[in-house]
Design an enzyme around this catalytic site. Structure first.
Site, PDB file in Angstrom:
ATOM      1  CG  ASP A  97     -45.443   2.025  44.031  1.00  0.00           C
ATOM      2  OD1 ASP A  97     -45.696   1.597  42.883  1.00  0.00           O
ATOM      3  OD2 ASP A  97     -46.016   3.020  44.514  1.00  0.00           O
ATOM      4  CD  GLU A 119     -42.439   7.417  41.976  1.00  0.00           C
ATOM      5  OE1 GLU A 119     -42.779   8.145  41.023  1.00  0.00           O
ATOM      6  OE2 GLU A 119     -43.099   6.421  42.335  1.00  0.00           O
ATOM      7  CG  HIS A 214     -56.112   1.538  39.042  1.00  0.00           C
ATOM      8  ND1 HIS A 214     -55.768   2.858  38.900  1.00  0.00           N
ATOM      9  CD2 HIS A 214     -55.021   0.903  39.533  1.00  0.00           C
ATOM     10  CE1 HIS A 214     -54.510   3.011  39.285  1.00  0.00           C
ATOM     11  NE2 HIS A 214     -54.028   1.841  39.676  1.00  0.00           N
ATOM     12  NE  ARG A 216     -54.764  -6.291  44.615  1.00  0.00           N
ATOM     13  CZ  ARG A 216     -53.701  -5.874  43.930  1.00  0.00           C
ATOM     14  NH1 ARG A 216     -53.052  -4.794  44.304  1.00  0.00           N
ATOM     15  NH2 ARG A 216     -53.285  -6.525  42.868  1.00  0.00           N
ATOM     16  CG  HIS A 246     -57.876  -0.486  35.578  1.00  0.00           C
ATOM     17  ND1 HIS A 246     -57.736  -1.846  35.731  1.00  0.00           N
ATOM     18  CD2 HIS A 246     -56.621   0.022  35.612  1.00  0.00           C
ATOM     19  CE1 HIS A 246     -56.451  -2.148  35.856  1.00  0.00           C
ATOM     20  NE2 HIS A 246     -55.744  -1.031  35.795  1.00  0.00           N
TER      21      HIS A 246
END
Length: 379
Positions: A97, A119, A214, A216, A246
Site C-alpha cells: 500500500d 498483500e 510513526h 501520519r 522514527h
C-alpha cells in the site's frame, strides 16, 4: 522463452515481505527476474537488502528531503518508464500500500504489463485512515491483474469490489515466510553491533515494552497522548520501555521533548531488521501503530496493542492476537498494565494462533504465476 518479471518496491516493510519472493522467483527457469527499488526510504531499505543478499538491478534513488506525495508519485512513474521500455516485463510485481506500489502499478499498466499485487485486498473502508495507504491499495486493486490476498477477509473485500474469483488466490502473508526464515538466522548465534549494544543498554530482567510509532494520522495530539501513556507505563514495577524512534521530525521532536529525561524509557535510533526481530523476541508486549508488526508479533507469541483507531488487519483483532487501543492515553495505559500484571490475560493473548499464514505464501504465489505463465505461452 522466458517471461520477464520486474519486482518493484521502495520501503523497508515492502523489502522484508518481498525478499523471499524475489529469491524464489529467481530459482524458476521460466522467469527472468529483475528488481527495481525506488528507495522511497533509503537507509532502512538498504539494511534489508543487505540482510537478504538482494542486489537491485535498478535503483531510482528518489528519496529527497521534504518530499511530498505529489513529487514522490511523479518521480516513481517517470523513473520507471525507461526501465519498463527497456526490459518489457510481462509481469510487474508490487506489494501492499505504499506510494511506490500505487505509482508502479500505474506505470506497469501504462507499459502493458500484467500487474501482480502481493498483500492485496486489505481495507479499512476509510480513505483517510491510514493516509494515503488506503487509497494506494484501492487504486492498485483496480489496476492489478492478479491479486495475492493474505486472508479470506481480504479475498472477500476484492470479490465485493468486482474482482474475478479466478484472479485472486489466498496465500497467507509473505511476512510470515520472511519472519520464519529470518528468525532461524537470528537464533543461530547471529549477532551484530546493535544487538551487543542493546545487551549492554537494556535491563532484560525487567519486562521489556517495545514501542514503535510513526503514522501520519498520529502526528500532533496523537503522539502527545502516546507519550503521556508511556510515561505512566514507565512508572509500573519491573518495566522498561524501549522505543526505536522514527526519523521523521514530526515524531522524533515530540518524543524526545517529552520522554528523553525518563530513565525507564530508552529512546534509541531505528534498528535494522534482524536486530528488531531479536528485540521483538525479547519483549513482553509491543505497542505500535505499524501494520506489519500486527502480522509478525503473533508468530513470536507477543501481544500487540495497536495505537490506531482503525486497522486494515481485522483478522488479528478477531483472533485476539492484537487489541486496538487508539491514541487515548488511559486506554493505552490500562491495557498495557493489564497484560503486564495479569498473567492469565497475557497467556491467553500470547498463545493464540496467528491468522496471517503458515510460512508457505511464497510457494503459493510462485505456483500461481507459473500456471498463468504456462497458460499464456501455450495459449
Amino acid at each position: 522463452m522466458k517471461n520477464n518479471i520486474l519486482i518493484v518496491f521502495g520501503t523497508r516493510p515492502e523489502a522484508i515481505k518481498m525478499a523471499p519472493l524475489v529469491n524464489a522467483l529467481k530459482k524458476e527457469a521460466l522467469f527472468n527476474v529483475k528488481v527495481c527499488v525506488t528507495a522511497q526510504h533509503r537507509e532502512m531499505l538498504d539494511q534489508v537488502l543487505d540482510f537478504f543478499s538482494i542486489i537491485p538491478d535498478y535503483d531510482l534513488n528518489i528519496m529527497k528531503a521534504n518530499q511530498t506525495l505529489h513529487s514522490l508519485t511523479a518521480a516513481v512513474i517517470e523513473g520507471l518508464k525507461p526501465i519498463l521500455d527497456d526490459f518489457s516485463p510481462q509481469y510487474v510485481f508490487v506489494h501492499g500500500d505504499t506510494t511506490t506500489t500505487m505509482a508502479a502499478s500505474l506505470a506497469g499498466f501504462y507499459s502493458g504489463a500484467e500487474v501482480c499485487h502481493v498483500e492485496a485486498g486489505l481495507r479499512t473502508f476509510n480513505k483517510y485512515s491510514p493516509f494515503p495507504e488506503e487509497i494506494n491499495r484501492k487504486i492498485t486493486g483496480v489496476i492489478a491483474n492478479y491479486h495475492f490476498a493474505p486472508t479470506q477477509i481480504a479475498q472477500q473485500n476484492l470479490l465485493s469490489e468486482g474482482v474475478k474469483a479466478e484472479d485472486i488466490i489466498v496465500t497467507g502473508n509473505t511476512v510470515i515466510d520472511s519472519l520464519l526464515e529470518s528468525m532461524l538466522k537470528v537464533n543461530s548465534a547471529y549477532s551484530n553491533e546493535e544487538i551487543e549494544e542493546l545487551k549492554g543498554t537494556l535491563s532484560f530482567e525487567k519486562d521489556i515494552v517495545l514501542v514503535t510509532g510513526h503514522r501520519r494520522e498520529n502526528h500532533g495530539d496523537g503522539f502527545l497522548n502516546i507519550c503521556k501513556a508511556l510515561e505512566m507505563i514507565s512508572k509500573l514495577d519491573n518495566v522498561e520501555i524501549v522505543y526505536p524512534v522514527h526519523l521523521n521530525p514530526n515524531v522524533k521532536d515530540v518524543v524526545f521533548e517529552k520522554l528523553s529525561n525518563n530513565e525507564n524509557i530508552k529512546l534509541i535510533k531505528p534498528l535494522s531488521y534482524p536486530t528488531f526481530l531479536w528485540l521483538m523476541n525479547k519483549s513482553k508486549i509491543i505497542l505500535t501503530d505499524s501494520g506489519g508488526i500486527q502480522e509478525e508479533a503473533p508468530s513470536l507469541g507477543k501481544p500487540v496493542l495497536v495505537m490506531r483507531d482503525t486497522t486494515e488487519r481485522p483478522e488479528a483483532v478477531s483472533a485476539g492476537t492484537v487489541l486496538l487501543v487508539g491514541t487515548e492515553t488511559n486506554k493505552i495505559f490500562e491495557e498495557s498494565k493489564r497484560l503486564l500484571q495479569d498473567k492469565k490475560s497475557y497467556e491467553e493473548m500470547s498463545m493464540l494462533h496467528n491468522p496471517y499464514g503458515d510460512g508457505h505464501a511464497v510457494k503459493r504465489i510462485v505456483e500461481f504465476v507459473l500456471n498463468r505463465a504456462s497458460k499464456n505461452s501455450n495459449g
